[in-house]
Design an enzyme around this catalytic site. Structure first.
Site, mmCIF file in Angstrom:
data_model
loop_
_atom_site.group_PDB
_atom_site.id
_atom_site.type_symbol
_atom_site.label_atom_id
_atom_site.label_comp_id
_atom_site.label_asym_id
_atom_site.label_seq_id
_atom_site.Cartn_x
_atom_site.Cartn_y
_atom_site.Cartn_z
ATOM 1 N N GLU A 184 -50.564 12.228 16.763
ATOM 2 C CA GLU A 184 -49.777 13.149 15.902
ATOM 3 C C GLU A 184 -50.236 14.576 16.107
ATOM 4 O O GLU A 184 -49.331 15.473 16.083
ATOM 5 C CB GLU A 184 -50.094 12.659 14.474
ATOM 6 N N GLU A 185 -51.580 14.883 16.111
ATOM 7 C CA GLU A 185 -51.923 16.214 16.216
ATOM 8 C C GLU A 185 -51.245 16.972 17.697
ATOM 9 O O GLU A 185 -50.661 18.050 17.683
ATOM 10 C CB GLU A 185 -53.325 16.533 16.316
ATOM 11 N N ARG A 186 -51.566 16.099 18.551
ATOM 12 C CA ARG A 186 -50.972 16.532 19.917
ATOM 13 C C ARG A 186 -49.444 16.900 19.832
ATOM 14 O O ARG A 186 -48.643 17.919 20.347
ATOM 15 C CB ARG A 186 -51.217 15.866 20.928
ATOM 16 N N ALA A 189 -48.399 20.033 17.880
ATOM 17 C CA ALA A 189 -48.674 21.032 18.638
ATOM 18 C C ALA A 189 -47.626 21.528 19.635
ATOM 19 O O ALA A 189 -47.190 22.514 19.686
ATOM 20 C CB ALA A 189 -49.921 21.031 19.587
#
Length: 326
Positions: A184-186, A189
């Site tokens: 989810e972080e990537r 981003a």
């Protein structure tokens, strides 16, 4: 717990819109709050933990941070050294974290620590760690090349005691939970960079159209407008990969390979767009007066943070089964 109950595609819609902010640090700080420090708590945390930490985080009443990277373990998450030793009804934490976004102002940390001496991928756990406990030392706010508005901290833990009920999910599952958070972080981003890259390209078009060299606009040079057309095409291809990956993720698929591909491409394209466009700005591009120079610095982090380009390549190779078996 105070959220809207929408699927992950709405997170990406918000992330993409935040890319219109002319500052990389703000979308990153919001991303830590909603897409980096909280997914594991949302998915695996107890009802009590969610009420204590997730509810005020969603409301924006508290600031969350993610404690993963260390001085000797950045992209190599399995090699972290911070320990959380179980003693009765508490964990005693010792070690330190590095590159912690929002660490200086955070109210709580989603902490990854070694809770046993077993195999590296099975000895880690995630804990909700209040940042006002005795033994937590915020050593410094790190001075950085870009993302200068972002609070990035180095933090040390010395016999910090936290209730064992602050464990997220099961003990020993922390590495697996964190790998899921990384996806989810990537994707967040990647989404935040799309509008930013479009802005840089459009501002470069506007500037080179009015900037005259040898009695004609810089944009009139075929090398310039062809290059800008190439870059705009690459941005649209990245957007398509992101949307495909998000659609698969919402359907419940493992998108590790595609998310890694998107993150790799976003980091490299961010460097390519900002470098090419800064060149077309000439001397003005080397000043702090124009947006392209800020994003040249801010977006450089994309190939480093959240897993380096090289880490993304290793993950992709694993899923393509091109790496030698151990």
């Amino acid at each position: 717990y105070g959220g809207m109950g929408l699927d992950f595609s709405y997170n990406i819609a918000v992330a993409e819109e935040l890319g219109n902010i002319h500052c990389g640090g703000i979308p990153m700080a919001i991303g830590v709050q909603v897409g980096m420090a909280t997914p594991a708590l949302t998915r695996f945390g107890s009802d009590e933990l969610k009420k204590q930490f997730l509810v005020p985080t969603i409301a924006g009443d508290v600031v969350a941070c993610l404690g993963i990277s260390e001085a000797g373990a950045g992209s190599d998450v399995a090699n972290i050294k911070t320990t959380a030793v179980r003693k009765g009804d508490e964990y005693v934490i010792n070690g330190g974290k590095m590159w912690t976004t929002s660490g200086c102002q955070a109210d709580w940390m989603c902490l990854l620590a070694n809770t046993s001496e077993g195999p590296l991928h099975q000895n880690k756990s995630l804990l909700c760690l209040p940042m006002n406990l005795p033994g937590i030392h915020v050593a410094k706010k790190i001075d950085k090349l870009g993302m200068r508005s972002s609070d990035t901290a180095q933090i040390f833990f010395e016999d910090v005691r936290v209730p064992s009920k602050n464990l997220i999910g099961e003990e020993g599952k922390g590495f697996t939970y964190q790998m899921l958070q990384f996806q989810e972080e990537r994707l967040w981003a990647v989404a935040t960079v799309l509008a930013t890259l479009e802005t840089i390209i459009q501002e470069t078009i506007d500037y080179t159209r009015q900037r005259k060299v040898f009695d004609q606009s810089v944009l009139h040079n075929q090398a310039v407008h062809f290059r800008l057309a190439e870059l705009a095409t690459e941005v649209e291809l990245l957007r398509s990969l992101l949307y495909r990956t998000v659609a698969l993720y919402v359907e419940g698929n493992d998108v590790t390979k595609f998310a890694s591909m998107a993150k790799l491409k976003a980091g490299r394209l961010a460097r390519e767009v900002t470098d090419s466009c800064l060149q077309f700005w000439g001397g003005m591009g080397f000043t702090s007066e124009v947006l392209v120079s800020r994003f040249y610095r801010d977006l450089r982090l994309l190939s480093i943070g959240g897993g380096t380009d090289e880490t993304m390549l290793s993950i992709i190779c694993k899923y393509m089964e091109t790496l030698p078996s151990k």
